[in-house]
Every structure is written in C-alpha cells, then in structure tokens.
Write a protein that holds these residues in place. Structure first.
Motif, PDB file in Angstrom:
ATOM      1  N   HIS A 209      16.239   4.573  92.005  1.00 21.16           N
ATOM      2  CA  HIS A 209      16.302   5.932  92.518  1.00 21.16           C
ATOM      3  C   HIS A 209      14.849   6.414  92.623  1.00 21.16           C
ATOM      4  O   HIS A 209      13.929   5.606  92.533  1.00 21.16           O
ATOM      5  CB  HIS A 209      17.141   6.809  91.587  1.00 21.16           C
ATOM      6  CG  HIS A 209      18.514   6.261  91.347  1.00 21.16           C
ATOM      7  ND1 HIS A 209      19.602   6.599  92.125  1.00 21.16           N
ATOM      8  CD2 HIS A 209      18.982   5.383  90.416  1.00 21.16           C
ATOM      9  CE1 HIS A 209      20.672   5.961  91.699  1.00 21.16           C
ATOM     10  NE2 HIS A 209      20.326   5.212  90.661  1.00 21.16           N
ATOM     11  N   GLU A 210      14.646   7.698  92.783  1.00 22.41           N
ATOM     12  CA  GLU A 210      13.276   8.189  92.940  1.00 22.41           C
ATOM     13  C   GLU A 210      13.122   9.563  92.313  1.00 22.41           C
ATOM     14  O   GLU A 210      14.021  10.409  92.380  1.00 22.41           O
ATOM     15  CB  GLU A 210      12.906   8.249  94.423  1.00 22.41           C
ATOM     16  CG  GLU A 210      11.440   8.544  94.681  1.00 22.41           C
ATOM     17  CD  GLU A 210      11.076   8.496  96.162  1.00 22.41           C
ATOM     18  OE1 GLU A 210      10.805   9.572  96.716  1.00 22.41           O
ATOM     19  OE2 GLU A 210      11.086   7.390  96.742  1.00 22.41           O
ATOM     20  N   HIS A 211      11.962   9.767  91.700  1.00 12.82           N
ATOM     21  CA  HIS A 211      11.600  11.081  91.174  1.00 12.82           C
ATOM     22  C   HIS A 211      10.098  11.259  91.329  1.00 12.82           C
ATOM     23  O   HIS A 211       9.317  10.394  90.911  1.00 12.82           O
ATOM     24  CB  HIS A 211      11.985  11.213  89.697  1.00 12.82           C
ATOM     25  CG  HIS A 211      11.592  12.531  89.109  1.00 12.82           C
ATOM     26  ND1 HIS A 211      12.298  13.688  89.330  1.00 12.82           N
ATOM     27  CD2 HIS A 211      10.521  12.879  88.344  1.00 12.82           C
ATOM     28  CE1 HIS A 211      11.706  14.693  88.708  1.00 12.82           C
ATOM     29  NE2 HIS A 211      10.630  14.228  88.109  1.00 12.82           N
ATOM     30  N   GLN A 212       9.689  12.353  91.938  1.00  8.64           N
ATOM     31  CA  GLN A 212       8.270  12.614  92.212  1.00  8.64           C
ATOM     32  C   GLN A 212       7.643  11.440  92.964  1.00  8.64           C
ATOM     33  O   GLN A 212       6.462  11.125  92.787  1.00  8.64           O
ATOM     34  CB  GLN A 212       7.496  12.881  90.914  1.00  8.64           C
ATOM     35  CG  GLN A 212       7.909  14.134  90.170  1.00  8.64           C
ATOM     36  CD  GLN A 212       7.029  14.418  88.955  1.00  8.64           C
ATOM     37  OE1 GLN A 212       5.937  13.858  88.802  1.00  8.64           O
ATOM     38  NE2 GLN A 212       7.490  15.286  88.068  1.00  8.64           N
ATOM     39  N   GLY A 213       8.439  10.764  93.799  1.00  6.13           N
ATOM     40  CA  GLY A 213       7.935   9.638  94.570  1.00  6.13           C
ATOM     41  C   GLY A 213       7.805   8.350  93.779  1.00  6.13           C
ATOM     42  O   GLY A 213       7.277   7.360  94.284  1.00  6.13           O
ATOM     43  N   ILE A 214       8.293   8.347  92.535  1.00  6.41           N
ATOM     44  CA  ILE A 214       8.187   7.182  91.655  1.00  6.41           C
ATOM     45  C   ILE A 214       9.561   6.529  91.515  1.00  6.41           C
ATOM     46  O   ILE A 214      10.551   7.226  91.270  1.00  6.41           O
ATOM     47  CB  ILE A 214       7.666   7.602  90.266  1.00  6.41           C
ATOM     48  CG1 ILE A 214       6.271   8.226  90.396  1.00  6.41           C
ATOM     49  CG2 ILE A 214       7.619   6.398  89.315  1.00  6.41           C
ATOM     50  CD1 ILE A 214       5.784   8.889  89.123  1.00  6.41           C
ATOM     51  N   PRO A 215       9.661   5.210  91.648  1.00  7.20           N
ATOM     52  CA  PRO A 215      10.950   4.531  91.467  1.00  7.20           C
ATOM     53  C   PRO A 215      11.467   4.711  90.042  1.00  7.20           C
ATOM     54  O   PRO A 215      10.717   4.609  89.076  1.00  7.20           O
ATOM     55  CB  PRO A 215      10.616   3.057  91.744  1.00  7.20           C
ATOM     56  CG  PRO A 215       9.370   3.089  92.561  1.00  7.20           C
ATOM     57  CD  PRO A 215       8.603   4.275  92.072  1.00  7.20           C
TER      58      PRO A 215
END
Length: 267
Positions: A209-215
């Motif tokens: 998934h992604e959060h703040q552009g981080i996997p």
C-alpha cells in the motif's frame, strides 16, 4: 560557525557514537535551534554532508520525543499511563517497523519492542538479514494503555483504542516524514488503520500500500503470532508474515537465500 555551536556538535557526535539517539531539550531551545539551523548564514557556511543530515534527523527526533512526552492531548484522555516510550534504531533506516503501543517491559525500559513480542520481532528482523540497530522501531501510541477493569494492571497489556491511537498519531506521522524509509512494515490493524489503510489484515496483507508516497507492507503483529503459537495454526501464520517480509526484502533489493525462502514451509 561559532565556537559554542562547534562544541555542541562535538558533544552530540560523542553521544551518537555511544548509541544515544535522543536528548531532552529545555523549554525554548527548539525555537532557538530552529532559527540558527535555518538562517541563510547557516545554509551558506555549513554544507550538509550525510553525517550532518543524519545528525539533523536525530535532533528532530529528540525534539519530537520531548513534544510527545508533554502531549496534553494524550494526557487529557486519562486512559494512558505516564511513561512515554518513543522509538529506537537508526534515523537513516531504509526499513521502518510500526507497532501498536508499548507494553510492560517497554514501559519499564523505555524502549519499544523489548518484551516477548519485541523479542519475536527482533528474530524476524535478524532472519531478514538486518541488525536491530539498522532499522527504525516505533509505535503509533507512545504510552502504555491502562487496563480498565478495576484490577491492578501489573504486567497486563492491552492494545490502544482508536481514540488513544489518534491522540498520538501526529507523532508517528512526523517520524515517517523525518526518517523517510524506503519501506514501512505496519504491524496489525490499528497501525494500518492509523496510516489510512482500511480492511481486515487477511484482506490487505501480502501487498504493498502507500503512505506519504512510501510503500507500506501490512502484516500481523507479532503478538498475534505468539497467540497462534498455542495452536496448530502457529507455523502457518508465521509463514504468512514471513512471506510479507520476503516481499519487503525483494522491494529493497536485498538478497534472499534458499534457506530464507524455506522458513516455515512445513505449514
């Protein structure tokens, strides 16, 4: 650079060499440091080599830890204990593990993931080819939740409520912004939900998934594995978590041995 600033940097470097990652700040220190560090003169005269960038990250984390310890939003809930447990590991980590909340041992030692759950996570980290000091370990909730049943809490632990996690959420989000890891491993549904990833673990694990552009790889909390160890699903659940970790290693470009691939295959 002033002599005082040079001495301060030398002192902080000595602390870092001894493994110290956080230092307390007196009231008003943050604004003073910020003005000095962000002034045009500082930018012009002080280039930012890798060591300096790392030091700045550690300084920002130390400031954030002090803010978490005095958080009025957390204290006002009345359902969290007093001792703040922040984070441990490398400020330059490419891999970040986020758990739910500290337990009794974490509270006692003021370090995340040192109890039974943490010992299992450490084994997973080492099996993946990392040292514990090479990754970054933190929790969404920075305080141990109170077990509210009227009995002495002693060593009993419980997961944080959504309200407790939300009160602490700004701190873990800022940690992510500071560390900027290449991959985040979210341990359990409270963590995944806090990062905006909704769904049952069975449905959302095994994929990025992604959060703040981080996997972000969502997987079971090690506490779940400890519970499953008491029944015949134990090895099967361990294999599921390990498959998630193998995907993380592949994403990071880390070599995976045949031995590593074979872990828990007798599920």
């Amino acid at each position: 650079m002033s002599e005082a600033t040079a001495l301060l940097q030398q002192y902080l470097a000595q602390l870092a060499a001894r493994g110290v990652t956080h230092v307390p700040l007196a009231a008003g220190s943050l604004s003073s440091i910020h003005r000095t560090a962000t002034s045009p003169e500082a930018a012009a005269t002080n280039p930012a080599p890798a060591a300096a960038v790392s030091s700045r990250k550690s300084d920002r984390l130390a400031t954030l830890a002090a803010e978490a310890a005095s958080s009025q939003a957390c204290r006002a809930l009345g359902t969290l204990r007093d001792t703040m447990v922040f984070a441990t590991g490398s400020a330059d980590a490419e891999l970040m593990f986020i758990g739910e909340a500290p337990g009794a041992e974490e509270e006692r030692l003021r370090e995340p993931f040192v109890g039974a759950t943490g010992q299992l996570l450490t084994k997973i980290i080492q099996a993946a080819g990392f040292k514990r000091s090479e990754v970054y370990l933190s929790n969404v909730c920075k305080f141990r939740p109170v077990v509210e049943d009227g009995k002495p809490q002693a060593s009993r632990n419980c997961p944080p409520t959504q309200l407790e996690a939300s009160a602490c959420l700004p701190f873990i989000l800022e940690e992510i912004r500071i560390i900027q890891p290449r991959v985040i491993v979210a341990l359990g549904p409270i963590v995944s939900s806090s990062l905006g990833i909704e769904g049952a673990i069975a449905d959302i694990r095994g994929q990025f998934h992604e959060h703040q552009g981080i996997p972000v790889m969502v997987t079971h909390n090690p506490s779940h594995l400890l519970q499953c160890a008491q029944n015949r699903d134990g090895v099967k659940e361990k294999r599921l978590v390990w498959e998630d970790i193998l995907q993380v290693l592949k994403h990071l470009g880390r070599p995976v041995t045949a031995k590593q691939r074979a872990y828990f295959t007798n599920a």
